[in-house]
Write a protein that holds these residues in place. Sequence first.
Motif, PDB file in Angstrom:
ATOM      1  N   MET A  38     -43.996 -81.739 -14.004  1.00  0.00           N
ATOM      2  CA  MET A  38     -44.583 -80.587 -14.701  1.00  0.00           C
ATOM      3  C   MET A  38     -43.977 -80.444 -16.091  1.00  0.00           C
ATOM      4  SD  MET A  38     -46.592 -77.867 -14.763  1.00  0.00           S
ATOM      5  CE  MET A  38     -47.003 -77.311 -13.107  1.00  0.00           C
ATOM      6  N   SER A  39     -42.629 -80.540 -16.181  1.00  0.00           N
ATOM      7  CA  SER A  39     -41.947 -80.358 -17.460  1.00  0.00           C
ATOM      8  C   SER A  39     -42.407 -81.394 -18.490  1.00  0.00           C
ATOM      9  CB  SER A  39     -40.435 -80.462 -17.258  1.00  0.00           C
ATOM     10  OG  SER A  39     -39.765 -80.346 -18.493  1.00  0.00           O
ATOM     11  N   GLN A  40     -42.606 -82.652 -18.049  1.00  0.00           N
ATOM     12  CA  GLN A  40     -43.046 -83.695 -18.973  1.00  0.00           C
ATOM     13  C   GLN A  40     -44.425 -83.386 -19.532  1.00  0.00           C
ATOM     14  OE1 GLN A  40     -42.823 -87.553 -17.201  1.00  0.00           O
ATOM     15  NE2 GLN A  40     -40.604 -87.632 -17.229  1.00  0.00           N
ATOM     16  N   GLY A  41     -45.307 -82.881 -18.683  1.00  0.00           N
ATOM     17  CA  GLY A  41     -46.651 -82.539 -19.132  1.00  0.00           C
ATOM     18  C   GLY A  41     -46.640 -81.406 -20.135  1.00  0.00           C
ATOM     19  N   LEU A  42     -45.771 -80.408 -19.907  1.00  0.00           N
ATOM     20  CA  LEU A  42     -45.656 -79.281 -20.835  1.00  0.00           C
ATOM     21  C   LEU A  42     -45.018 -79.726 -22.144  1.00  0.00           C
ATOM     22  CD1 LEU A  42     -44.454 -76.563 -18.286  1.00  0.00           C
ATOM     23  CD2 LEU A  42     -46.695 -76.691 -19.386  1.00  0.00           C
ATOM     24  N   GLU A  43     -44.038 -80.601 -22.042  1.00  0.00           N
ATOM     25  CA  GLU A  43     -43.368 -81.094 -23.251  1.00  0.00           C
ATOM     26  C   GLU A  43     -44.313 -81.955 -24.087  1.00  0.00           C
ATOM     27  OE1 GLU A  43     -39.049 -83.055 -24.518  1.00  0.00           O
ATOM     28  OE2 GLU A  43     -39.641 -82.960 -22.406  1.00  0.00           O
ATOM     29  N   LYS A  44     -45.178 -82.690 -23.403  1.00  0.00           N
ATOM     30  CA  LYS A  44     -46.177 -83.493 -24.101  1.00  0.00           C
ATOM     31  C   LYS A  44     -47.124 -82.597 -24.899  1.00  0.00           C
ATOM     32  CE  LYS A  44     -50.000 -86.701 -23.232  1.00  0.00           C
ATOM     33  NZ  LYS A  44     -50.752 -87.457 -22.203  1.00  0.00           N
ATOM     34  N   THR A  45     -47.580 -81.520 -24.270  1.00  0.00           N
ATOM     35  CA  THR A  45     -48.468 -80.569 -24.947  1.00  0.00           C
ATOM     36  C   THR A  45     -47.770 -79.942 -26.149  1.00  0.00           C
ATOM     37  OG1 THR A  45     -49.628 -80.066 -22.884  1.00  0.00           O
ATOM     38  CG2 THR A  45     -49.836 -78.472 -24.671  1.00  0.00           C
ATOM     39  N   PHE A  46     -46.536 -79.513 -25.948  1.00  0.00           N
ATOM     40  CA  PHE A  46     -45.750 -78.915 -27.032  1.00  0.00           C
ATOM     41  C   PHE A  46     -45.671 -79.879 -28.211  1.00  0.00           C
ATOM     42  CE2 PHE A  46     -41.700 -78.482 -29.255  1.00  0.00           C
ATOM     43  CZ  PHE A  46     -41.656 -77.131 -29.559  1.00  0.00           C
ATOM     44  N   HIS A  47     -45.333 -81.118 -27.933  1.00  0.00           N
ATOM     45  CA  HIS A  47     -45.154 -82.135 -28.977  1.00  0.00           C
ATOM     46  C   HIS A  47     -46.458 -82.379 -29.738  1.00  0.00           C
ATOM     47  CE1 HIS A  47     -43.659 -85.825 -30.859  1.00  0.00           C
ATOM     48  NE2 HIS A  47     -44.815 -86.379 -30.524  1.00  0.00           N
ATOM     49  N   LEU A  48     -47.552 -82.534 -29.012  1.00  0.00           N
ATOM     50  CA  LEU A  48     -48.830 -82.854 -29.656  1.00  0.00           C
ATOM     51  C   LEU A  48     -49.342 -81.715 -30.538  1.00  0.00           C
ATOM     52  CD1 LEU A  48     -50.651 -84.730 -26.751  1.00  0.00           C
ATOM     53  CD2 LEU A  48     -49.622 -85.725 -28.803  1.00  0.00           C
ATOM     54  N   PHE A  49     -49.163 -80.474 -30.075  1.00  0.00           N
ATOM     55  CA  PHE A  49     -49.589 -79.346 -30.904  1.00  0.00           C
ATOM     56  C   PHE A  49     -48.638 -79.152 -32.088  1.00  0.00           C
ATOM     57  CE2 PHE A  49     -52.376 -78.300 -27.414  1.00  0.00           C
ATOM     58  CZ  PHE A  49     -53.421 -77.607 -28.007  1.00  0.00           C
ATOM     59  N   ALA A  50     -47.362 -79.504 -31.903  1.00  0.00           N
ATOM     60  CA  ALA A  50     -46.375 -79.338 -32.973  1.00  0.00           C
ATOM     61  C   ALA A  50     -46.589 -80.326 -34.120  1.00  0.00           C
ATOM     62  CB  ALA A  50     -44.965 -79.495 -32.409  1.00  0.00           C
ATOM     63  N   ILE A  51     -47.154 -81.486 -33.823  1.00  0.00           N
ATOM     64  CA  ILE A  51     -47.379 -82.498 -34.879  1.00  0.00           C
ATOM     65  C   ILE A  51     -48.826 -82.512 -35.370  1.00  0.00           C
ATOM     66  CG2 ILE A  51     -45.549 -83.995 -33.984  1.00  0.00           C
ATOM     67  CD1 ILE A  51     -47.746 -85.820 -32.854  1.00  0.00           C
ATOM     68  N   SER A  52     -49.698 -81.765 -34.726  1.00  0.00           N
ATOM     69  CA  SER A  52     -51.120 -81.785 -35.065  1.00  0.00           C
ATOM     70  C   SER A  52     -51.364 -81.420 -36.534  1.00  0.00           C
ATOM     71  CB  SER A  52     -51.884 -80.815 -34.161  1.00  0.00           C
ATOM     72  OG  SER A  52     -53.257 -80.781 -34.511  1.00  0.00           O
ATOM     73  N   GLY A  53     -52.037 -82.327 -37.246  1.00  0.00           N
ATOM     74  CA  GLY A  53     -52.383 -82.071 -38.645  1.00  0.00           C
ATOM     75  C   GLY A  53     -51.253 -82.248 -39.627  1.00  0.00           C
ATOM     76  N   LYS A  54     -50.112 -82.790 -39.167  1.00  0.00           N
ATOM     77  CA  LYS A  54     -48.959 -82.963 -40.063  1.00  0.00           C
ATOM     78  C   LYS A  54     -48.621 -84.454 -40.161  1.00  0.00           C
ATOM     79  CE  LYS A  54     -47.049 -78.581 -38.356  1.00  0.00           C
ATOM     80  NZ  LYS A  54     -47.834 -78.466 -37.108  1.00  0.00           N
ATOM     81  N   THR A  55     -47.989 -84.846 -41.237  1.00  0.00           N
ATOM     82  CA  THR A  55     -47.641 -86.259 -41.424  1.00  0.00           C
ATOM     83  C   THR A  55     -46.172 -86.557 -41.128  1.00  0.00           C
ATOM     84  OG1 THR A  55     -47.283 -85.798 -43.782  1.00  0.00           O
ATOM     85  CG2 THR A  55     -49.436 -86.680 -43.131  1.00  0.00           C
ATOM     86  N   ASN A  56     -45.303 -85.598 -41.401  1.00  0.00           N
ATOM     87  CA  ASN A  56     -43.863 -85.852 -41.239  1.00  0.00           C
ATOM     88  C   ASN A  56     -43.207 -85.023 -40.143  1.00  0.00           C
ATOM     89  OD1 ASN A  56     -43.830 -87.698 -43.448  1.00  0.00           O
ATOM     90  ND2 ASN A  56     -43.830 -85.959 -44.870  1.00  0.00           N
ATOM     91  N   ALA A  57     -43.987 -84.371 -39.314  1.00  0.00           N
ATOM     92  CA  ALA A  57     -43.426 -83.528 -38.251  1.00  0.00           C
ATOM     93  C   ALA A  57     -42.774 -84.378 -37.168  1.00  0.00           C
ATOM     94  CB  ALA A  57     -44.515 -82.657 -37.646  1.00  0.00           C
ATOM     95  N   THR A  58     -41.672 -83.871 -36.606  1.00  0.00           N
ATOM     96  CA  THR A  58     -40.964 -84.587 -35.542  1.00  0.00           C
ATOM     97  C   THR A  58     -41.488 -84.224 -34.161  1.00  0.00           C
ATOM     98  OG1 THR A  58     -39.288 -82.842 -35.351  1.00  0.00           O
ATOM     99  CG2 THR A  58     -38.871 -84.627 -36.937  1.00  0.00           C
TER     100      THR A  58
END
Length: 278
Positions: free
Chosen positions: A1-21
């Motif tokens: 469950m945690s991996q799936g939530l972390e994946k979502t967090f990561h993808l939304f955090a970098i969405s539309g950005k070029t240098n986001a971690t």
Amino acid sequence: MSQGLEKTFHLFAISGKTNATGKEMTSKDFSKLCKECNILESGCTSTDVDIIFAKVKAKGAHVITFEEFMKALDLLAVKRYPEIPANESIAATHKLVEGKEPAAVGTTMSQGLERTFHRFAIYGKTNATGKEMTGKDFSKLCKQCNILESGCTSTDVDIIFAKVKAKGAHVITFEEFMKALDLLAVKRYPAIPAIEAIAAIHKLVEGKEPAAVGTTKAVTGGAVDRLTDTSKYTGSHKERFDAGGKGKGLAGREDQVDNSGYVGAYKGTGTYDQKTKK
């Protein structure tokens, strides 16, 4: 469950950005996630989202970490599901969020992965639909997409294929294929966080096509060079080539009848007429 939530967090955090971690999420990213994951329903409003974001972030910060994001989801859960116990509402909210991708980015990535799945699933077959993949297809994909490196072995591939496929089935669907990639990611990239490993393995696979296997290549060197060196031929084989190694064709394979009237190997062939004219 945690991996799936972390994946979502990561993808939304970098969405539309070029240098986001992908390790920090802005308020805008968080609002977008809540909207696209259907959290903004049943009395949970955009104002609730903004208030909870401000509540969980560190003092003076403008972003939240994954740990703070998890706290925010727990607070939102009771807003989204006020009629059920807190632990059940949290589980339900996690289910809404787990594995989701931003609409604009996720569609492109998913299409690229699905295209790869389809191409490997139909490769070498005449009647395949491309909707199911065999163990052999999956192994071929993993090998050609360079997944079998850094400690990830063909045995891992076989075990994971067996783990994600339906009981009694001999093939996997695209959804099961995606689960398999997530499991392989931590084998392929054991030194980085799971979410980053998944993103990296998706990049290896996305848009790839199967390469032809078993194509015959010219072999050179060693015994082959010796076998093709006409200067070392003897007997009748030698007679089939001229001094430069060029084949003589029919003349090198059949005895030619000499009707010139001269004795064989006579060096003065063709000089008689010249002498008589004098």
